[in-house]
Design a protein around this motif. Structure first.
Motif, PDB file in Angstrom:
ATOM      1  N   LEU A  90       0.830  -1.209   0.000  1.00  0.00           N
ATOM      2  CA  LEU A  90       0.000   0.000   0.000  1.00  0.00           C
ATOM      3  C   LEU A  90       0.864   1.258   0.000  1.00  0.00           C
ATOM      4  O   LEU A  90       0.572   2.218  -0.728  1.00  0.00           O
ATOM      5  N   ALA A  91       1.918   1.245   0.802  1.00  0.00           N
ATOM      6  CA  ALA A  91       2.808   2.405   0.857  1.00  0.00           C
ATOM      7  C   ALA A  91       3.506   2.605  -0.486  1.00  0.00           C
ATOM      8  O   ALA A  91       3.667   3.747  -0.946  1.00  0.00           O
ATOM      9  N   ALA A  92       3.908   1.525  -1.128  1.00  0.00           N
ATOM     10  CA  ALA A  92       4.561   1.632  -2.435  1.00  0.00           C
ATOM     11  C   ALA A  92       3.591   2.190  -3.472  1.00  0.00           C
ATOM     12  O   ALA A  92       3.974   3.027  -4.301  1.00  0.00           O
ATOM     13  N   GLU A  93       2.355   1.738  -3.431  1.00  0.00           N
ATOM     14  CA  GLU A  93       1.347   2.242  -4.371  1.00  0.00           C
ATOM     15  C   GLU A  93       1.089   3.727  -4.129  1.00  0.00           C
ATOM     16  O   GLU A  93       0.984   4.516  -5.067  1.00  0.00           O
ATOM     17  N   GLU A  94       1.030   4.105  -2.870  1.00  0.00           N
ATOM     18  CA  GLU A  94       0.835   5.512  -2.531  1.00  0.00           C
ATOM     19  C   GLU A  94       2.032   6.343  -3.003  1.00  0.00           C
ATOM     20  O   GLU A  94       1.860   7.436  -3.558  1.00  0.00           O
ATOM     21  N   ALA A  95       3.231   5.834  -2.828  1.00  0.00           N
ATOM     22  CA  ALA A  95       4.434   6.535  -3.270  1.00  0.00           C
ATOM     23  C   ALA A  95       4.458   6.651  -4.796  1.00  0.00           C
ATOM     24  O   ALA A  95       4.850   7.684  -5.337  1.00  0.00           O
ATOM     25  N   ARG A  96       4.020   5.597  -5.492  1.00  0.00           N
ATOM     26  CA  ARG A  96       3.963   5.636  -6.961  1.00  0.00           C
ATOM     27  C   ARG A  96       2.983   6.711  -7.427  1.00  0.00           C
ATOM     28  O   ARG A  96       3.283   7.498  -8.324  1.00  0.00           O
ATOM     29  N   ARG A  97       1.816   6.780  -6.782  1.00  0.00           N
ATOM     30  CA  ARG A  97       0.831   7.801  -7.145  1.00  0.00           C
ATOM     31  C   ARG A  97       1.369   9.208  -6.877  1.00  0.00           C
ATOM     32  O   ARG A  97       1.182  10.124  -7.674  1.00  0.00           O
ATOM     33  N   GLU A  98       2.062   9.366  -5.741  1.00  0.00           N
ATOM     34  CA  GLU A  98       2.643  10.667  -5.407  1.00  0.00           C
ATOM     35  C   GLU A  98       3.728  11.038  -6.411  1.00  0.00           C
ATOM     36  O   GLU A  98       3.828  12.193  -6.848  1.00  0.00           O
ATOM     37  N   LYS A 103       5.433  14.309 -10.923  1.00  0.00           N
ATOM     38  CA  LYS A 103       5.930  14.367 -12.294  1.00  0.00           C
ATOM     39  C   LYS A 103       5.023  15.261 -13.134  1.00  0.00           C
ATOM     40  O   LYS A 103       5.501  16.093 -13.926  1.00  0.00           O
ATOM     41  N   LYS A 104       3.719  15.130 -12.968  1.00  0.00           N
ATOM     42  CA  LYS A 104       2.775  15.987 -13.703  1.00  0.00           C
ATOM     43  C   LYS A 104       2.962  17.443 -13.313  1.00  0.00           C
ATOM     44  O   LYS A 104       2.961  18.335 -14.172  1.00  0.00           O
ATOM     45  N   GLU A 105       3.129  17.667 -12.011  1.00  0.00           N
ATOM     46  CA  GLU A 105       3.346  19.028 -11.534  1.00  0.00           C
ATOM     47  C   GLU A 105       4.637  19.596 -12.106  1.00  0.00           C
ATOM     48  O   GLU A 105       4.675  20.755 -12.550  1.00  0.00           O
ATOM     49  N   LEU A 106       5.688  18.786 -12.145  1.00  0.00           N
ATOM     50  CA  LEU A 106       6.961  19.212 -12.708  1.00  0.00           C
ATOM     51  C   LEU A 106       6.810  19.529 -14.195  1.00  0.00           C
ATOM     52  O   LEU A 106       7.330  20.556 -14.688  1.00  0.00           O
TER      53      LEU A 106
END
Length: 117
Positions: A90-98, A103-106
């Motif tokens: 779950l933490a990895a999935e959350e980190a991937r989404r973040e 990346k989109k923000e950048l």
């Protein structure tokens, strides 16, 4: 499973038992019991077959209890590992989404910067 009759010899006495287990398996159990009881009686010449059977049974029960406790402990550890793995997933999935959001923000900031030049 079909019931079969198996003839066993333990400490010189013959027994016929009905079982759903394989004959080979039951014979291996009987061989171990015979060996353990024979060894006990060799070490204690005054021990009777009945006393040897009781002491051997106590040893087997002790072994069973310790193995059951060990198996319960392993199950608890595995359960903990699985829970930890699920949390990590779950933490990895959350980190991937973040990371995707950043990346989109950048990309947006790069585009804004390029438009200002």
């Amino acid at each position: 499973m079909p019931v079969t009759k198996v003839k066993l010899t333990i400490c010189g006495s013959n027994y016929i038992i009905s079982t759903t287990d394989s004959e080979e398996y039951v014979n291996k159990l009987a061989e171990r019991l015979d060996e353990d009881m024979t060894e006990l009686m060799a070490q204690n010449p005054s021990a009777s077959v009945a006393a040897s059977a009781v002491v051997t049974a106590l040893g087997y029960l002790d072994e069973l209890h310790k193995n059951s406790s060990s198996a319960d402990n392993m199950r608890d550890q595995i359960k903990g590992y699985l829970e930890d793995a699920a949390k990590a997933k779950l933490a990895a999935e959350e980190a991937r989404r973040e990371a995707e959001r950043l990346k989109k923000e950048l990309d947006q900031l790069k585009e804004q910067y390029a438009n200002k030049e």
